[in-house]
Design a protein around this motif. Structure first.
Motif, PDB file in Angstrom:
ATOM      1  N   SER A 164       1.816 -17.202   2.477  1.00  0.00           N
ATOM      2  CA  SER A 164       0.753 -16.729   1.600  1.00  0.00           C
ATOM      3  C   SER A 164      -0.603 -17.254   2.054  1.00  0.00           C
ATOM      4  O   SER A 164      -1.618 -16.607   1.856  1.00  0.00           O
ATOM      5  CB  SER A 164       1.031 -17.078   0.144  1.00  0.00           C
ATOM      6  N   ASN A 199      -1.378 -14.776   4.509  1.00  0.00           N
ATOM      7  CA  ASN A 199      -1.662 -13.528   3.809  1.00  0.00           C
ATOM      8  C   ASN A 199      -3.035 -13.565   3.131  1.00  0.00           C
ATOM      9  O   ASN A 199      -3.802 -12.608   3.195  1.00  0.00           O
ATOM     10  CB  ASN A 199      -0.579 -13.229   2.766  1.00  0.00           C
ATOM     11  N   GLU A 200      -3.298 -14.710   2.510  1.00  0.00           N
ATOM     12  CA  GLU A 200      -4.568 -14.880   1.813  1.00  0.00           C
ATOM     13  C   GLU A 200      -5.719 -14.846   2.814  1.00  0.00           C
ATOM     14  O   GLU A 200      -6.744 -14.208   2.597  1.00  0.00           O
ATOM     15  CB  GLU A 200      -4.541 -16.222   1.093  1.00  0.00           C
ATOM     16  N   ALA A 220      -6.221 -11.453   3.653  1.00  0.00           N
ATOM     17  CA  ALA A 220      -6.779 -10.676   2.542  1.00  0.00           C
ATOM     18  C   ALA A 220      -8.300 -10.822   2.505  1.00  0.00           C
ATOM     19  O   ALA A 220      -9.011  -9.892   2.137  1.00  0.00           O
ATOM     20  CB  ALA A 220      -6.170 -11.128   1.222  1.00  0.00           C
ATOM     21  N   ASN A 221      -8.761 -12.015   2.893  1.00  0.00           N
ATOM     22  CA  ASN A 221     -10.208 -12.252   2.899  1.00  0.00           C
ATOM     23  C   ASN A 221     -10.862 -11.814   4.196  1.00  0.00           C
ATOM     24  O   ASN A 221     -11.980 -12.215   4.504  1.00  0.00           O
ATOM     25  CB  ASN A 221     -10.494 -13.747   2.680  1.00  0.00           C
ATOM     26  N   LYS A 230      -8.091  -5.120   9.307  1.00  0.00           N
ATOM     27  CA  LYS A 230      -7.140  -6.084   8.778  1.00  0.00           C
ATOM     28  C   LYS A 230      -5.706  -5.811   9.224  1.00  0.00           C
ATOM     29  O   LYS A 230      -4.982  -6.713   9.655  1.00  0.00           O
ATOM     30  CB  LYS A 230      -7.238  -6.051   7.255  1.00  0.00           C
ATOM     31  N   GLN A 231      -5.319  -4.546   9.123  1.00  0.00           N
ATOM     32  CA  GLN A 231      -3.929  -4.198   9.460  1.00  0.00           C
ATOM     33  C   GLN A 231      -3.629  -4.517  10.929  1.00  0.00           C
ATOM     34  O   GLN A 231      -2.620  -5.125  11.263  1.00  0.00           O
ATOM     35  CB  GLN A 231      -3.674  -2.713   9.165  1.00  0.00           C
ATOM     36  N   SER A 248      -3.427  -8.276  11.448  1.00  0.00           N
ATOM     37  CA  SER A 248      -2.191  -8.918  10.982  1.00  0.00           C
ATOM     38  C   SER A 248      -0.999  -8.550  11.839  1.00  0.00           C
ATOM     39  O   SER A 248      -0.126  -9.387  12.082  1.00  0.00           O
ATOM     40  CB  SER A 248      -1.908  -8.678   9.495  1.00  0.00           C
TER      41      SER A 248
END
Ligand code: GDP
Length: 304
Positions: free
Chosen positions: A17, A20-21, A24-25, A70-71, A74
């Motif tokens: 996370s 992930n976080e 996310a930012n 982002k995608q 990641s």
């Protein structure tokens, strides 16, 4: 839900996370991005060097793949983590090496409390279920109760356990077990060993003695020396590993209690610093909570 997903809840809730976080930012890929990424990795216990190396490699990869959103970023991170894990090992093969003929002997080493006996219990059940003839040797005659504990696991899965009196020479238990395994055509013999740290020199000599007996009695054995490490102990696990690796020919790692740690990044640290394959992971206390380690399942599990 596979047991990886369940067993990795805690790690996912931090390492996963956190990443992930972090994603996310996501704003843009600039120098701040890589610095923050590096920090995120360090906090997740992958180790300082590893964190720097991962973010360096990601820097190149993000450029190369021209990942800007982002995608894409990641995906690059996940793929890279899997790839980094796979590259680290000198032994790419995760599976247990079975003898083509005669009993396969696996020696389990590690300090007290890391989960050796539990792991052997789980393994005994696993291979018994596959139709193998499994024999166990309770060669931790030092710790009171260790033999009994292994016997309980043996009874549970209907597997015979060779024992000796408390305080007796563990090498003689090993000798008896090895000979029984040969005579009665067992497929595998799992040897539980002592893990007292108070007297390292004695312990290492004892392990060496057991290993020599096995080597002498069965050609090509022990096929594996598995070092069991408790993932919740973080950097301590690495220190222990170095100690065992220096005095025994460890062939692989069993990393236990991954369900109980938020620091699953330790898998990467172990791989990076020891260059040994993580062969199995313990994901709980139940007999079925043992999985062959799979880097991509592991990494993808973190990002679920
Ligand atoms: P040994 O001294 O190395 O033989 O360690 P044990 O097998 O006795 O295990 C010590 C404790 O760790 C026991 O309470 C086990 O139930 C627990 N344990 C072992 N493996 C795991 C695991 O993968 N997950 C969790 N949560 N507990 C584990």
């Amino acid at each position: 839900e596979n047991s990886y997903e369940k067993g990795l809840e805690k790690t996912r809730s931090t390492f996963g996370s956190r990443l992930n976080e972090f994603l996310a930012n996501f704003r843009s890929v600039d120098e701040d991005f890589f610095e923050e990424l590096e920090e995120t990795l360090i906090k997740s216990d992958v180790g300082f060097e590893m964190a720097v190396s991962i973010s360096d490699q990601l820097r190149d990869e993000v450029k190369l793949k021209n990942a800007k959103n982002k995608q894409a970023v990641s995906n690059v991170i996940i793929e890279k983590l899997v790839q980094i894990y796979d590259q680290q090992g000198e032994h790419e093969d995760n599976s247990i090496h079975f003898a083509s003929q005669g009993p396969t002997v696996i020696l389990f080493v590690g300090v007290n409390g890391v989960g050796k006996t539990t792991t052997i219990g789980k393994m005994a059940a696993k291979y018994k279920q596959q139709g193998k003839r499994v024999l166990l040797a309770a060669a931790d005659t030092f710790r009171a109760g260790a033999t009994k504990q292994l016997q309980v696991w043996g009874e549970r899965s209907g597997v015979e356990v060779i024992t000796g009196p408390d305080g007796s020479d563990p090498a003689s238990v090993v000798f008896d077990a090895v000979n029984k395994a040969k005579q009665d055509n067992y497929d595998v013999l799992f040897v539980d060993t002592a893990g007292r740290l108070q007297n390292k020199v004695n312990l290492m000599n004892e392990l060496e003695k057991m290993k020599r007996i096995i080597e002498r009695e069965i050609i090509g054995a022990p096929q594996e020396v598995l070092l069991v490490l408790d993932s919740t102990t973080g950097q301590n696990a690495l220190t222990q590993a170095k100690m065992f690796k220096d005095s025994t020919d460890v062939t692989g790692i069993v990393l236990t209690k991954l369900d109980g740690t938020a620091r699953g990044g330790i898998v990467l640290a172990i791989r990076n610093e020891l260059h040994l394959p993580v062969k199995f992971v313990g994901l709980g206390e139940k007999v079925t909570d043992l999985q062959e380690f799979n880097a991509s399942e592991y990494v993808y599990g973190l990002f679920k």
